[in-house]
Design a protein around this motif. Structure first.
Motif, PDB file in Angstrom:
ATOM      1  N   LEU A  35      -3.656   3.511 -23.475  1.00  0.00           N
ATOM      2  CA  LEU A  35      -4.181   2.280 -23.649  1.00  0.00           C
ATOM      3  C   LEU A  35      -3.057   1.054 -23.830  1.00  0.00           C
ATOM      4  N   GLY A  36      -1.956   1.380 -23.916  1.00  0.00           N
ATOM      5  CA  GLY A  36      -0.665   0.477 -24.162  1.00  0.00           C
ATOM      6  C   GLY A  36       0.076   0.143 -23.100  1.00  0.00           C
ATOM      7  N   ALA A  37       0.244   1.114 -22.281  1.00  0.00           N
ATOM      8  CA  ALA A  37       1.240   1.238 -21.152  1.00  0.00           C
ATOM      9  C   ALA A  37       0.617   1.171 -19.795  1.00  0.00           C
ATOM     10  N   LEU A  94      -6.052   1.427 -29.480  1.00  0.00           N
ATOM     11  CA  LEU A  94      -6.932   0.187 -29.286  1.00  0.00           C
ATOM     12  C   LEU A  94      -6.310  -0.861 -30.119  1.00  0.00           C
ATOM     13  N   PHE A  95      -5.486  -0.553 -30.937  1.00  0.00           N
ATOM     14  CA  PHE A  95      -4.779  -1.921 -31.600  1.00  0.00           C
ATOM     15  C   PHE A  95      -3.671  -2.459 -30.474  1.00  0.00           C
ATOM     16  N   THR A 140      -4.583   8.624 -33.011  1.00  0.00           N
ATOM     17  CA  THR A 140      -3.757   7.809 -32.499  1.00  0.00           C
ATOM     18  C   THR A 140      -4.506   6.768 -31.426  1.00  0.00           C
ATOM     19  N   ILE A 141      -5.777   7.408 -31.292  1.00  0.00           N
ATOM     20  CA  ILE A 141      -6.742   6.343 -30.520  1.00  0.00           C
ATOM     21  C   ILE A 141      -6.760   5.146 -30.756  1.00  0.00           C
TER      22      ILE A 141
END
Ligand SMILES: Nc1ncnc2c1ncn2[C@@H]1O[C@H](COP(=O)(O)OP(=O)(O)O)[C@@H](O)[C@H]1O
Ligand SMILES: [Mg+2]
Lengths: 487, 265
Positions: free
Chosen positions: A416-418, A312-313, A307-308
């Motif tokens: 990383l996303g939110a 990153l994506f 999931t990391i």
């Protein structure tokens, strides 16, 4: 006696028990194995089981109980006088244990001999331990050193007694098994019971571990609620922990975190469910065998991506893209981390969960259903819409619920996303955060393990656990109901 | 008694409903049906018999193009229903299957209510003007399948909850509800007990009034009870085809005789 030696002896005893029990069984019928109740190997296995199982049980039980016993002994040894200002009993006890272990490993590595430290002062012993790599929090005191020596001596004695007791049990077991190995003895049935016990033990380990995890969480959570009111945790709409030292009371309301969790999971499911379901339908109903054999594993590979990497994506590609293409032009915010980013990427991650399970479930709908519908003049898509999906629906719902519980437990993509800002907001282009992220951030860094700011992690974890457990139970219940339909 | 049946059969020589010429079916490289030609008359029950694996089901499935749903299957030759080539490119197999109903070996009601099972075909083909009309169609189909009295009080109960025999009659009602002209039945009684079998056989007798029925069966007694015409298949070939009475009393081919007297199969 070293545990490894005990195990070595046990292996030897077990092997001998196997060989002799088998031999004696064959001898008891004058070498005619047909007259035995069971195959000769069963007599051997019976010897192995009867000699080893009780002995190993004793060994494990002993090793679990010995530290508890020793600890009580130390506590008795150390008077209150040994306690200095600013320490607690448990800290001293762990110091004693560390010193004793250090002495033991020093002896093993032959850094010094037993006579070296018998007469040495605490400071000298401390230096010896330092050399051996054992670091002590506080300078060694005489009572602690005495207790440690005591501890070491008692523990050695106990180990010896344990080794002898275990081997004795094994030998007695072997003797009994060999003695019983006569032609009429039902060795096969005993082995059968042994196998059953083994399987049951494995199953209960899995269950007990889960129970253990839950119990420890419950314990810490109770601890938390004794320091922080229950109602403020569940009904407070602000999350604002203040770490010790900076002063001020913390606001530890779960609502913003729960909101973030549910919002992101919701978006993820909006993405994953249609795509996953449609691809499952395509794969199981339309795709040719060749395409299917390539596409199905390919989709399942998605599930294997850490999931990391998805995180990153989200951070590098999806976040900036959404911000520049949608959020900024529409005036919805300037943050690259957003609920939408995390939700979309998490949705992609969940596609294989939905599609793979749904595919299996759709395939499990009997061919007779399709034939029946096609035979009535329905088209393929009518058949899918009106017969196959309804028939598979409970299973599909189960798959979706499992995906939902994955989404709720996801951490990396969210960090990383939110982002990490706890916020109650409807705008999906704002940064928000989830329960899991806050669990991590409350437990990392310089923390005091007894403050509400840290302990809240356990309450958060338990809440999450209850939610996902509920979803999983619901999913299992639905899937099971579905299974009954075709039996 | 036997004479009377023959009389009845003689009266019922009707127009040809299905005409098959030189039909070949391949599953990949397996040649499952070899050069079969047969004329199946209207308003008759025609039985296909033969040892298992001889291609009865395969041939039956040619008649409503169900073989189209098997990717490896390939059909050659010529099959006409009412003078129209059903393998013509202009024929929509989906439409065809509404006209040629099919009942399968194992009862396969959908996991829906009894009502929805029967209403399935009419709904798909838009046969009902309104709900009342649909109710009428469902009732008529269930009556025709001799199931109405047993289920009229629980139409909303699950179709899968019925007994095996009732399920099979439900499947027949489901097929009848689209008002087909031909009813194909592939061993419809093989999963049923003798009582349910008897009910389905009585039903087939009645269905003959309105439909041309083709039934695959491995029970010779069933073939002689329900059918007027019998076709004997052997290793993908149609060995013998004629009046049921004649096939069972006076077979022309050794292979038919052996099968009927129980020496093969
Ligand atoms: N789906 C299929 N794929 C490949 N071969 C098939 C398939 N269905 C039937 N066959 C073969 O075609 C032959 C005829 O089968 P079938 O028509 O089912 O026989 P019957 O109904 O008389 O028992 C058999 O040899 C069978 O193995
Ligand atoms: Mg068949």
């Amino acid at each position: 006696m070293q545990v490894s030696f005990v195990l070595l002896f046990l292996a030897a005893i077990g092997t001998l028990a196997f060989v002799f029990a088998r031999h004696r069984a064959i001898a008891s019928v004058d070498g005619d194995a047909r007259r035995l109740h069971s195959l000769p190997t069963y007599y051997g296995l019976n010897g192995l089981i009867v000699s080893l199982v009780p002995a190993l049980a004793l060994l494990i039980g002993w090793m679990l109980l010995q530290p508890l016993f020793l600890e009580r002994a130390i506590r008795g040894d150390l008077s209150r006088a040994a306690l200095r200002e600013g320490t607690t009993m448990s800290l001293v006890v762990s110091d004693v244990r560390r010193v004793a272990d250090g002495l033991e490993s020093g002896l093993l590595a032959q850094d010094f001999t037993a006579s070296d430290f018998a007469e040495a002062t605490p400071a000298e012993v401390g230096a010896m331990l330092m050399q051996g790599g054992t670091a002590l929090g506080a300078p060694l005191t005489q009572p602690v050193l005495d207790a440690a020596k005591d501890y070491r001596a008692t523990s050695r004695t106990l180990r010896w007694i344990m080794g002898i007791a275990v081997l004795a049990v094994a030998v007695i077991g072997a003797a009994i098994a060999i003695h019983r190995s006569e032609g009429t003895f039902r060795a096969r049935n005993v082995v059968e019971k042994g196998v059953l016990a083994l399987l049951m033990a494995s199953a209960s380990i899995a269950i007990l571990t889960t129970l253990g995890i839950v119990m420890s969480m419950l314990f810490e959570t109770a601890n938390f609620f004794s320091q922080y009111p229950f109602t403020r945790f569940f009904f407070n709409a602000t999350w604002q922990p203040s770490f010790s030292g900076r002063g001020g009371a913390s606001e530890l309301g779960i609502l913003p975190l729960l909101w973030g969790t549910l919002y992101i999971s919701f978006i993820a499911l909006i993405v994953a469910v249609p795509i996953g379901l449609f691809s499952a339908i395509y794969l199981s109903e339309y795709a040719g065998r060749a395409f299917r054999s390539v596409a199905k594993p390919a989709i399942e590979i998605l599930a294997g991506i850490p999931t990391i990497v998805y995180g990153l994506f989200a951070l590098i590609t999806v976040g900036p893209l959404l911000r520049d293409a949608i959020a900024s032009p529409l005036g919805l915010g300037n943050s690259a981390s957003s609920v939408m980013t995390a939700g979309l990427v998490m949705g992609i991650m969940l596609i294989p969960f939905v599609s793979s399970l749904s595919d299996d479930i759709i395939n499990a709908v009997p061919q007779a259903m399709r034939d029946g519908s096609l035979g009535l003049g329905a088209t393929k898509s009518e058949t899918i819409r009106q017969v196959i999906v309804p028939a598979a629906l409970p299973g599909i719902v189960g798959a979706i619920l499992l995906a939902a519980s994955r989404a709720i437990g996801e951490t990396m993509i969210v960090v990383l996303g939110a982002g990490a800002a706890a916020r109650l907001d409807l705008n999906p282009f704002e940064a928000m955060t989830t329960v899991t992220v806050k669990i991590v951030s409350q437990l990392t860094g310089d923390t005091d393990f007894n403050s509400p700011e840290t302990l809240v992690a356990f309450a958060l974890g338990l809440t999450l656990f209850v939610i996902t457990l509920g979803l999983n139970v619901l999913a299992l219940f639905i899937v099971r109901k579905y299974r009954e339909q075709y039996e | 008694m036997n004479d009377m049946r023959h009389m009845e059969r003689a009266v019922r020589v009707d127009t040809t409903k299905i005409a098959a010429r030189d039909v070949q079916v391949f599953y990949g490289d397996t040649h499952a049906i070899k050069n079969v030609s047969v004329d199946i008359p209207d308003k008759t029950v025609t039985a296909f018999i033969g040892p298992s694996g001889c291609g009865k089901s395969t041939f039956l499935r040619c008649l409503n193009r169900m073989n189209d749903t098997i990717s490896t299957a390939r059909v050659e030759g010529h099959i006409e229903i009412d003078g129209e080539d059903i393998y013509d490119r202009r024929v929509d197999p989906v439409q065809l299957r509404a006209k040629v109903g099919m009942v399968f070996q194992k009862p396969n009601p959908f996991p829906k209510s009894i009502y929805d099972n029967v209403a399935y075909g009419p709904r798909i083909h838009g046969l009902a003007r309104d709900r009342a009309d649909l109710d009428g169609i469902v009732e008529k189909a269930l009556r025709r399948a001799a199931l109405w009295e047993e289920v009229k009080d629980r139409l909303s109960a699950a179709g899968t909850g019925l007994s095996g025999g009732q399920q099979q009659r439900l499947c027949i009602a489901r097929a009848v509800a689209t008002s087909p002209e031909i009813l194909l039945m592939d061993e419809p009684c093989s999963a049923l007990d003798p009582i349910a079998t008897d009910q389905v056989e009585n039903l087939i007798h009645e269905l003959r009034e309105n439909y041309s029925v083709v039934i695959v069966t491995h029970s010779m007694s069933q073939a002689s009870r329900v059918s007027q015409k019998t076709a004997y298949f052997h290793l993908g070939e149609l060995v013998e085809y004629g009046e049921t009475g004649q096939i069972f009393t006076n077979p022309q081919d050794m292979r038919t005789e052996n099968y009927i007297t129980g020496r093969i199969g």
